[in-house]
Design a protein around this motif. Structure first.
Motif, PDB file in Angstrom:
ATOM      1  N   THR A 106       9.400  -3.023   1.225  1.00  0.00           N
ATOM      2  CA  THR A 106       8.358  -3.722   1.974  1.00  0.00           C
ATOM      3  C   THR A 106       7.863  -2.808   3.084  1.00  0.00           C
ATOM      4  O   THR A 106       8.657  -2.147   3.758  1.00  0.00           O
ATOM      5  N   VAL A 158       3.699  -3.515  -0.538  1.00  0.00           N
ATOM      6  CA  VAL A 158       4.863  -2.848  -1.125  1.00  0.00           C
ATOM      7  C   VAL A 158       4.608  -1.346  -1.108  1.00  0.00           C
ATOM      8  O   VAL A 158       3.553  -0.882  -1.533  1.00  0.00           O
ATOM      9  N   GLY A 218       4.309  -6.728   6.038  1.00  0.00           N
ATOM     10  CA  GLY A 218       5.278  -7.262   5.095  1.00  0.00           C
ATOM     11  C   GLY A 218       4.694  -7.723   3.775  1.00  0.00           C
ATOM     12  O   GLY A 218       5.431  -7.987   2.826  1.00  0.00           O
ATOM     13  N   ARG A 219       3.369  -7.823   3.681  1.00  0.00           N
ATOM     14  CA  ARG A 219       2.734  -8.231   2.417  1.00  0.00           C
ATOM     15  C   ARG A 219       2.583  -7.061   1.456  1.00  0.00           C
ATOM     16  O   ARG A 219       2.392  -7.255   0.265  1.00  0.00           O
TER      17      ARG A 219
END
Length: 145
Positions: free
Chosen positions: A84, A92, A89-90
């Protein structure tokens, strides 16, 4: 050719000869070796550090779906790991694993040995000096395209 350099003729000659060199190197595939898309993705991550699948796809000028398939294969082989993004945090991020870095080094080593052997067998010392002088110029050309 006249005293003035014809950049179109130079471009054609370079593209033809570099294209032939790359095709020959790619044709001599070793079992289990990285494919060109895999090598390109690993090389880009090695150069830039952790990145996103979409950024890799843009860089390699392929679809996000094609890059996703390549990255899934690399991840399944333990060459790439997902994490992450600590800043978002959205998202990758993908990064090379130690195994991926070694696979890339092995690929580079095999290709380097192949080209080095051809150079040793086929070129004079003066020709080798000319090729050595041309390498940074070709790299600069690649960065400008």
């Amino acid at each position: 050719m006249s005293d003035e350099l014809n950049t179109s003729e130079i471009a054609t000659a370079l593209l033809t000869s570099i294209g032939a060199l790359l095709r020959r190197v790619r044709q001599s595939r070793v079992e289990g070796e990285l494919t060109m898309p895999e090598r390109a993705a690993l090389s880009q991550m090695d150069h830039t550090g952790p990145t996103t699948s979409s950024a890799l796809a843009r860089q390699e000028q392929i679809t996000a779906q094609a890059m996703g398939a390549t990255l899934r294969g690399l991840q399944a082989r333990g060459l790439v790991e997902r994490s992450t993004d600590p800043r978002d945090g959205r998202r990758v991020l993908l990064a090379l694993t130690d195994t991926g870095r070694q696979a890339l080094a092995d690929k580079r080593g095999t290709r380097t040995e192949q080209v080095a052997q051809a150079l040793a067998d086929s070129f004079t010392p003066q020709e080798l000096k000319q090729l050595a002088a041309a390498a940074p110029l070709l790299d600069r050309l690649a960065q400008r395209i």
